[in-house]
Design a protein around this motif. Structure first.
Motif, short mmCIF file in Angstrom:
data_model
loop_
_atom_site.label_atom_id
_atom_site.label_comp_id
_atom_site.label_asym_id
_atom_site.label_seq_id
_atom_site.Cartn_x
_atom_site.Cartn_y
_atom_site.Cartn_z
N ASP A 63 -87.13 87.72 -66.89
CA ASP A 63 -87.48 86.53 -67.66
C ASP A 63 -86.27 86.00 -68.43
O ASP A 63 -85.50 86.75 -69.04
CB ASP A 63 -88.60 86.87 -68.65
CG ASP A 63 -89.31 85.64 -69.17
OD1 ASP A 63 -88.72 84.93 -70.01
OD2 ASP A 63 -90.44 85.38 -68.71
N LEU B 237 -99.24 91.23 -66.91
CA LEU B 237 -98.89 89.84 -66.65
C LEU B 237 -99.28 89.43 -65.23
O LEU B 237 -99.80 88.34 -65.00
CB LEU B 237 -97.39 89.63 -66.89
CG LEU B 237 -96.92 89.79 -68.33
CD1 LEU B 237 -95.40 89.74 -68.40
CD2 LEU B 237 -97.53 88.72 -69.23
N GLY C 153 -91.42 87.95 -64.49
CA GLY C 153 -91.54 88.75 -65.69
C GLY C 153 -90.47 89.81 -65.81
O GLY C 153 -90.06 90.17 -66.92
#
Length: 234
Positions: free
Chosen positions: A97, A151, A94
């Motif tokens: 990304d 996340l 994340g």
């Protein structure tokens, strides 16, 4: 010299219901993983897919022709025993990304990336509660810690079978967002795979295709589509 393969030793393949899920049996004897753990699958569709792979084997057993069996083995023998480590590794995507690192030029590529990838980031904000911001250039710029933690928590919430599939969805695409988008059905898997290849497709347009790169891409695409199917059966 040809590689030695274990010969087929069974006649009948069957799916058996178990209190914890479904098992696959060869002439009545249930299959185990390479680590000798019972191969108990979470759903009948997955069990039938595994059974079909074993039924399709002919004289010699070819593990490369058995992707559902291999994925199930990995879920049980590897992911289940290292769940936190695998989840952390995937959650780390994340902060770097693929969808967040944009070209500075040419403008046509900049526009193409924005048109393809901005909707995915918007979807992640709405569906996952985490906003990741795009950057120009390749130098790492950290994302907001609160977004990354949201996340991370959702990655850790996946069970071993879904996490095994999610591993391939994320690592093959290079994107945590696209991994979630595939798992949750935001777009079909083929569309998402092509989104992950936007930069490569641009290069192909400029310089022409490369046979070796095309062969690698085809292998990865097959693995990505399989991971989506495996996740949906979990």
């Amino acid at each position: 010299m040809s590689e030695w393969k274990q010969k087929r030793f069974w006649t009948e393949v069957s799916v058996q219901e178990d209190e914890d899920g479904y098992a696959v049996a060869l002439d009545g004897r249930r299959i185990k993983t390479p680590a000798k753990t019972p191969l108990i699958l979470p759903g009948r569709e997955m069990a039938e897919a595994v059974a079909a792979e074993w039924a399709a084997q002919e004289e010699g057993i070819d593990p490369l022709s058995m992707p559902f069996t291999r994925s199930a083995n990995a879920a049980i023998d590897k992911v289940r025993t290292q769940h936190a480590e695998v989840a952390d590794m995937l959650a780390d995507y994340g902060d770097s990304d693929l969808l967040c690192y944009r070209a500075e030029s040419p403008q046509e590529l900049v526009t193409r990336q924005a048109e393809a990838w901005d909707p995915a980031l918007d979807w992640a904000e709405s569906a996952l509660g985490a906003r990741l911001e795009p950057r120009s250039g390749v130098i790492h710029q950290p994302q907001a810690p609160e977004a990354l933690e949201r996340l991370r928590a959702q990655v850790h919430a996946l069970d071993a079978f879904r996490l095994a599939a999610f591993h391939d969805l994320v690592s093959l695409s290079g994107s945590l967002v696209l991994g979630f988008a595939a798992a949750q059905g935001w777009r079909d898997a083929e569309t998402l795979w092509q989104m992950s290849r936007l930069d490569e497709l641009w290069q192909e347009e400029q310089w022409g295709p490369d046979d070796e790169a095309a062969a690698v891409e085809a292998h990865k695409r097959t693995a990505f589509l399989h991971a989506k199917a495996f996740h949906d059966f979990a």
